[in-house]
Write an enzyme that holds these catalytic residues in place. Structure first.
Site, PDB file in Angstrom:
ATOM      1  N   ARG A  55       0.943  -1.332   0.149  1.00  0.00           N
ATOM      2  CA  ARG A  55      -0.061  -0.555  -0.416  1.00  0.00           C
ATOM      3  C   ARG A  55       0.568   1.332   0.227  1.00  0.00           C
ATOM      4  O   ARG A  55       1.522   1.392   0.643  1.00  0.00           O
ATOM      5  CB  ARG A  55      -0.861   0.286   1.573  1.00  0.00           C
ATOM      6  CG  ARG A  55      -2.386  -0.840   1.119  1.00  0.00           C
ATOM      7  CD  ARG A  55      -3.259  -0.882   2.262  1.00  0.00           C
ATOM      8  NE  ARG A  55      -2.642  -0.900   3.705  1.00  0.00           N
ATOM      9  CZ  ARG A  55      -2.237  -1.791   4.617  1.00  0.00           C
ATOM     10  NH1 ARG A  55      -2.226  -3.152   3.749  1.00  0.00           N
ATOM     11  NH2 ARG A  55      -1.267  -1.882   5.582  1.00  0.00           N
ATOM     12  N   ASP A  57       1.437   5.283  -0.035  1.00  0.00           N
ATOM     13  CA  ASP A  57       2.008   6.568  -0.161  1.00  0.00           C
ATOM     14  C   ASP A  57       1.244   7.460  -0.790  1.00  0.00           C
ATOM     15  O   ASP A  57       1.756   6.883  -2.565  1.00  0.00           O
ATOM     16  CB  ASP A  57       2.371   6.979   1.197  1.00  0.00           C
ATOM     17  CG  ASP A  57       2.675   6.307   2.678  1.00  0.00           C
ATOM     18  OD1 ASP A  57       1.229   5.598   3.214  1.00  0.00           O
ATOM     19  OD2 ASP A  57       3.094   6.580   3.267  1.00  0.00           O
ATOM     20  N   TYR A 118      12.548  -1.841  -3.427  1.00  0.00           N
ATOM     21  CA  TYR A 118      12.262  -0.152  -4.408  1.00  0.00           C
ATOM     22  C   TYR A 118      13.809   0.760  -4.638  1.00  0.00           C
ATOM     23  O   TYR A 118      14.241  -0.224  -4.467  1.00  0.00           O
ATOM     24  CB  TYR A 118      11.137   0.268  -3.223  1.00  0.00           C
ATOM     25  CG  TYR A 118       9.780   0.052  -2.634  1.00  0.00           C
ATOM     26  CD1 TYR A 118       8.674   0.861  -2.926  1.00  0.00           C
ATOM     27  CD2 TYR A 118       9.443  -0.415  -1.619  1.00  0.00           C
ATOM     28  CE1 TYR A 118       7.580   1.276  -2.694  1.00  0.00           C
ATOM     29  CE2 TYR A 118       8.722  -0.798  -0.780  1.00  0.00           C
ATOM     30  CZ  TYR A 118       7.510  -0.313  -1.462  1.00  0.00           C
ATOM     31  OH  TYR A 118       6.213  -0.186  -1.121  1.00  0.00           O
ATOM     32  N   ARG A 206      11.737   5.500   3.339  1.00  0.00           N
ATOM     33  CA  ARG A 206      11.574   6.906   2.825  1.00  0.00           C
ATOM     34  C   ARG A 206      13.050   7.422   4.819  1.00  0.00           C
ATOM     35  O   ARG A 206      13.388   8.253   4.313  1.00  0.00           O
ATOM     36  CB  ARG A 206      11.195   8.052   2.943  1.00  0.00           C
ATOM     37  CG  ARG A 206      10.217   7.655   1.828  1.00  0.00           C
ATOM     38  CD  ARG A 206       9.454   8.744   0.481  1.00  0.00           C
ATOM     39  NE  ARG A 206       7.641   8.360   2.036  1.00  0.00           N
ATOM     40  CZ  ARG A 206       7.215   9.317   2.246  1.00  0.00           C
ATOM     41  NH1 ARG A 206       7.401  10.034   2.279  1.00  0.00           N
ATOM     42  NH2 ARG A 206       5.840   8.862   3.038  1.00  0.00           N
TER      43      ARG A 206
END
Length: 277
Positions: A55, A57, A118, A206
Site C-alpha cells: 500500500r 503512500d 524499491y 523513506r
C-alpha cells in the site's frame, strides 16, 4: 455458489496526483480509480477482493505493483481477450494495468510475496533535477558521496528492529529483514538507492533514505544510521525523504505456485506487513 477465478494484475502508476493506493472517501487513489474502471466494464461489484502487495503512500510511484482480485469465471471467460485494452481506454493516463494473469486461488498478492523492492532516485547536480524527471527524482542541495552512502547502508542490512525508522502501528511488529540496500551513481549522474526486504513498515524506506543522505553529504557519520537501530521508538532526528523520489519496482513471489499458500501462512504467522509508501 458461482465459480470464481483469481487474477493477478501488474500495475504501474505515477503517484504524483494520487493520495496513495488505498481507497479513501473523497480522495483520488489508485485503488479507487481501478475499481471505478472495473465497475464500468464489468458491472458494479463484479470484481471482488482487490488486494495489493504494497500500500504505497501519497506521491509514491510504482512500475512493479501487484494486486489480485476475483471475478466470476463466466465473466472472465467473456472478457479475458479484451479486458486489458478496455481498461486502457478507461483508466487515467497516470495508471496502467500492464498484465492480467489467471493464477491459483491461493495466490495472495500481499501475503504470498517473498520480497518488495524499491528504488529511490536523487540528484545532487547543482542545477537540480532535469525537468522531465522532476516528479520521480529528489534534488539534494549538497554533494553526495557514493562510498559514504554505501557505508551507511551496509549497517542497515539484515534482520533488525527498525522501530527508529517506522511510524508505529498498534500491535504491529517493526522487525524486518532488509536483504539488499545499496547505492549506485548512473551514467547520467543520478544516485539510485535499491532497498529490498521481506516487507516494510510505514515510512521505513523513506526514513532509511533520509538517514543515509545526511551521512552521504557529511552532516552525519556513516555509522549513525545503523546506530539508531538500538532505539525502540521513532527517531525524531530522522527526516523522512520526500515521497516523489520513491518507486516500487518489483514484488517477488515463490517460483512454484504450489508454494503460494505456504508462504502466505508463514507471513501471517510472522507479522501483518504494512508496506511502505
Amino acid at each position: 455458489m458461482d465459480e470464481r477465478t483469481r487474477l493477478r494484475l501488474d500495475v504501474s502508476y505515477d503517484g504524483t496526483d494520487f493520495s496513495g493506493w488505498a481507497a479513501q472517501p473523497t480522495r483520488r487513489t489508485v485503488a479507487g480509480v481501478l475499481v471505478e474502471a472495473l465497475d464500468l466494464v464489468l458491472g458494479v461489484g463484479t470484481a471482488t477482493g482487490l488486494t495489493v502487495a504494497g500500500r504505497t503512500d501519497a506521491g509514491v510511484h510504482a512500475t512493479g505493483q501487484v494486486c489480485h482480485l476475483d471475478l466470476p469465471t463466466e465473466v472472465w471467460r467473456q472478457h479475458e481477450g479484451k479486458l486489458l485494452r478496455r481498461l486502457a481506454r478507461l483508466l487515467p493516463a497516470d495508471v496502467r494495468v500492464r498484465a492480467m494473469t489467471e493464477v491459483a486461488a491461493d495466490f495472495d498478492a500481499r501475503f504470498s510475496a517473498t520480497f518488495r523492492r524499491y528504488e529511490y532516485r536523487v540528484t545532487d547536480a547543482p542545477w537540480g533535477a532535469e525537468p522531465l524527471r522532476r516528479k520521480d527524482t529528489l534534488a539534494w542541495p549538497k554533494p553526495l558521496d557514493v562510498a559514504a552512502l554505501n557505508a551507511a547502508a551496509a549497517g542497515l542490512v539484515g534482520e533488525h528492529d527498525f522501530a527508529a525508522y517506522c511510524r508505529r502501528k498498534e500491535n504491529a511488529t517493526t522487525l524486518r529483514e532488509v536483504t539488499r540496500l545499496d547505492w549506485r551513481r548512473d551514467a547520467d549522474g543520478i544516485l539510485v538507492a535499491t532497498v529490498q526486504a521481506d516487507a516494510f513498515c510505514q515510512n521505513m524506506v523513506r526514513s532509511l533514505v533520509g538517514a543515509m543522505l545526511v551521512a552521504g553529504d557529511g552532516r552525519r557519520t556513516v555509522d549513525w544510521p545503523a546506530g539508531l537501530l538500538t532505539r525502540r521508538e521513532r527517531a525524531s532526528e530522522v527526516s523522512v525523504a520526500p515521497a516523489h523520489g520513491l518507486t516500487l519496482v518489483e514484488v517477488g513471489y515463490p517460483a512454484d505456485p504450489a508454494e503460494y499458500a505456504r508462504r502466505a501462512a508463514l507471513t501471517r504467522r510472522l507479522r501483518v506487513p504494512v508496506t511502505e509508501g
